[in-house]
Scaffold this active site. Structure first.
Site, PDB file in Angstrom:
ATOM      1  N   MET A  27       0.844  -1.193   0.000  1.00  0.00           N
ATOM      2  CA  MET A  27       0.000   0.000   0.000  1.00  0.00           C
ATOM      3  C   MET A  27       0.887   1.254   0.000  1.00  0.00           C
ATOM      4  O   MET A  27       0.446   2.333   0.383  1.00  0.00           O
ATOM      5  CB  MET A  27      -0.930  -0.011   1.209  1.00  0.00           C
ATOM      6  N   GLY A  28       2.143   1.074  -0.400  1.00  0.00           N
ATOM      7  CA  GLY A  28       3.038   2.227  -0.491  1.00  0.00           C
ATOM      8  C   GLY A  28       3.592   2.631   0.862  1.00  0.00           C
ATOM      9  O   GLY A  28       3.554   1.862   1.817  1.00  0.00           O
ATOM     10  N   ALA A  32      12.183  -0.208   4.890  1.00  0.00           N
ATOM     11  CA  ALA A  32      13.156  -1.301   4.723  1.00  0.00           C
ATOM     12  C   ALA A  32      12.499  -2.684   4.764  1.00  0.00           C
ATOM     13  O   ALA A  32      13.035  -3.636   4.189  1.00  0.00           O
ATOM     14  CB  ALA A  32      14.238  -1.189   5.785  1.00  0.00           C
ATOM     15  N   GLY A  33      11.361  -2.807   5.417  1.00  0.00           N
ATOM     16  CA  GLY A  33      10.634  -4.085   5.430  1.00  0.00           C
ATOM     17  C   GLY A  33      10.179  -4.441   4.023  1.00  0.00           C
ATOM     18  O   GLY A  33      10.304  -5.594   3.585  1.00  0.00           O
ATOM     19  N   HIS A  34       9.642  -3.444   3.291  1.00  0.00           N
ATOM     20  CA  HIS A  34       9.237  -3.693   1.899  1.00  0.00           C
ATOM     21  C   HIS A  34      10.464  -4.002   1.034  1.00  0.00           C
ATOM     22  O   HIS A  34      10.422  -4.884   0.178  1.00  0.00           O
ATOM     23  CB  HIS A  34       8.520  -2.472   1.312  1.00  0.00           C
ATOM     24  N   GLU A 144       5.935 -11.317   7.461  1.00  0.00           N
ATOM     25  CA  GLU A 144       5.470 -12.090   8.617  1.00  0.00           C
ATOM     26  C   GLU A 144       4.758 -11.201   9.643  1.00  0.00           C
ATOM     27  O   GLU A 144       4.012 -11.689  10.479  1.00  0.00           O
ATOM     28  CB  GLU A 144       6.687 -12.777   9.258  1.00  0.00           C
ATOM     29  N   GLN A 149      -2.802 -12.284   8.005  1.00  0.00           N
ATOM     30  CA  GLN A 149      -3.047 -11.992   6.589  1.00  0.00           C
ATOM     31  C   GLN A 149      -2.400 -13.071   5.711  1.00  0.00           C
ATOM     32  O   GLN A 149      -2.996 -13.569   4.759  1.00  0.00           O
ATOM     33  CB  GLN A 149      -2.492 -10.605   6.252  1.00  0.00           C
ATOM     34  N   SER A 182       4.490   1.066   8.045  1.00  0.00           N
ATOM     35  CA  SER A 182       4.229   2.401   7.491  1.00  0.00           C
ATOM     36  C   SER A 182       3.571   3.286   8.551  1.00  0.00           C
ATOM     37  O   SER A 182       3.702   4.506   8.542  1.00  0.00           O
ATOM     38  CB  SER A 182       3.304   2.293   6.284  1.00  0.00           C
TER      39      SER A 182
HETATM   40  O1  PAF Z   1      -0.181  -5.886   3.574  1.00  0.00           O
HETATM   41  C1  PAF Z   1      -0.570  -4.941   2.869  1.00  0.00           C
HETATM   42  O2  PAF Z   1       0.129  -3.955   2.658  1.00  0.00           O
HETATM   43  C2  PAF Z   1      -1.965  -5.020   2.259  1.00  0.00           C
HETATM   44  O3  PAF Z   1      -2.860  -5.653   3.114  1.00  0.00           O
HETATM   45  C3  PAF Z   1      -1.977  -5.668   0.865  1.00  0.00           C
HETATM   46  C4  PAF Z   1      -1.551  -7.132   0.944  1.00  0.00           C
HETATM   47  C5  PAF Z   1      -1.072  -4.914  -0.067  1.00  0.00           C
HETATM   48  C6  PAF Z   1      -3.405  -5.649   0.294  1.00  0.00           C
HETATM   49  O4  PAF Z   1      -3.865  -4.355   0.131  1.00  0.00           O
END
Ligand code: PAF
Length: 277
Positions: A27-28, A32-34, A144, A149, A182
């Site tokens: 979701m932008g 660093a995790g992304h 994780e 999710q 975020s």
């Molecule tokens: O984990 C997230 O950032 C969101 O839940 C995802 C998987 C991008 C879905 O919108």
């Protein structure tokens, strides 16, 4: 790095590729995790696609959809440095054009974040299913930190026969243990200092719980050491020890036990989790 804003142009590119595609949905407001998710994908795939879409259907009416941080220019700069091949930036009307069909899950969303955020996982599953169909990844990468999710999306992949491999990537933490998120940027200095309690509770559980220990005993220890004296601006949403495969309650700590936490720090809801043994 390609930037695609609609399905048609993305599909054209996707059809020109017959090698592996790793996919990191986000979701932008990337951190660093992304980057770690992207690095893992780059290692395992010829191409890596990142989507950035703040998905309205996974936010409740009183949640932070409007105020969710949007930092698209910084995000694109960061992705350019990570070896990402393409970014997919869909817009609301394209993803939800008078929608009538949604994806939902039974049971696995009845506890933890699913219980506290009704409809959240329906929104997540719906958008992730759409994105999987658009991106057509070989492998998909999730953190994780959002463990519930991951388990729920993994079940969707199995139940709906999506042809892709799911990868769960370990949590990246600040030096003091706070899991990167975020939403951490919402925290003022005072709240940030106390936010470390989530990872401290996990570490304490890992150091003090043992196989066969009564879970009520574990809760008592955690309550006495951490929860009785938390500052007024913190509110516990849940601290729960559950079986990590299906989230069921158990009486005793087992090899599958996980601790899950959601704690408000002011208005900011932070989550974390960890395997206990
Ligand atoms: O984990 C997230 O950032 C969101 O839940 C995802 C998987 C991008 C879905 O919108």
């Amino acid at each position: 790095m390609h930037i695609f804003k609609d399905v048609k142009s993305y599909s054209k590119w996707r059809e020109s590729i017959d090698t592996s595609v790793g996919f990191v949905p986000t979701m932008g407001c990337l951190h660093a995790g992304h980057s770690f998710l992207v690095q893992n994908s780059v290692k395992e795939n010829e191409n890596t696609v990142v989507s950035i879409f703040v998905n309205p259907t996974q936010f409740g009416p009183n949640e932070d959809f409007e105020k969710y941080p949007r930092t698209i220019d910084d995000d694109i700069r960061l992705l350019e440095e990570t070896g990402c091949s393409a970014v997919f930036l869909p817009y609301n009307k394209m993803m939800y054009d008078n929608p009538k069909v949604f994806v939902d899950v039974d049971e696995l969303d009845e506890m933890l974040c699913g219980e506290k955020r009704p409809g959240h996982f329906k929104g997540v599953l719906t958008v992730v299913a759409k994105l999987f169909n658009i991106i057509r990844p070989t492998r998909a990468y999730f953190g994780e930190k959002d463990y519930q999710q991951f388990v729920i999306i993994n079940k969707m992949v199995k139940d709906l026969f999506f042809e892709l491999e799911m990868r769960m990537i370990p949590i990246v933490r600040e030096k003091d243990g706070l899991a990167l998120s975020s939403r951490n940027r919402y925290l003022c200095e005072e709240h940030r200092k106390h936010a470390v309690i989530l990872s401290e509770i996990i570490r304490f559980a890992q150091e003090n719980c043992f196989e066969g220990m009564k879970i009520t005993e574990a809760y008592k220890m955690i309550r006495n050491k951490f929860l009785e004296n938390i500052p007024d601006f913190m509110k516990v949403d849940y601290v729960d020890i559950r079986n990590g495969n299906d989230f069921r309650f158990e009486d005793n700590i087992t090899r599958d036990s996980r601790i899950f936490l959601a704690i408000y720090c002011g208005e900011t809801r932070l989550i974390d989790n960890g395997k206990i043994l």
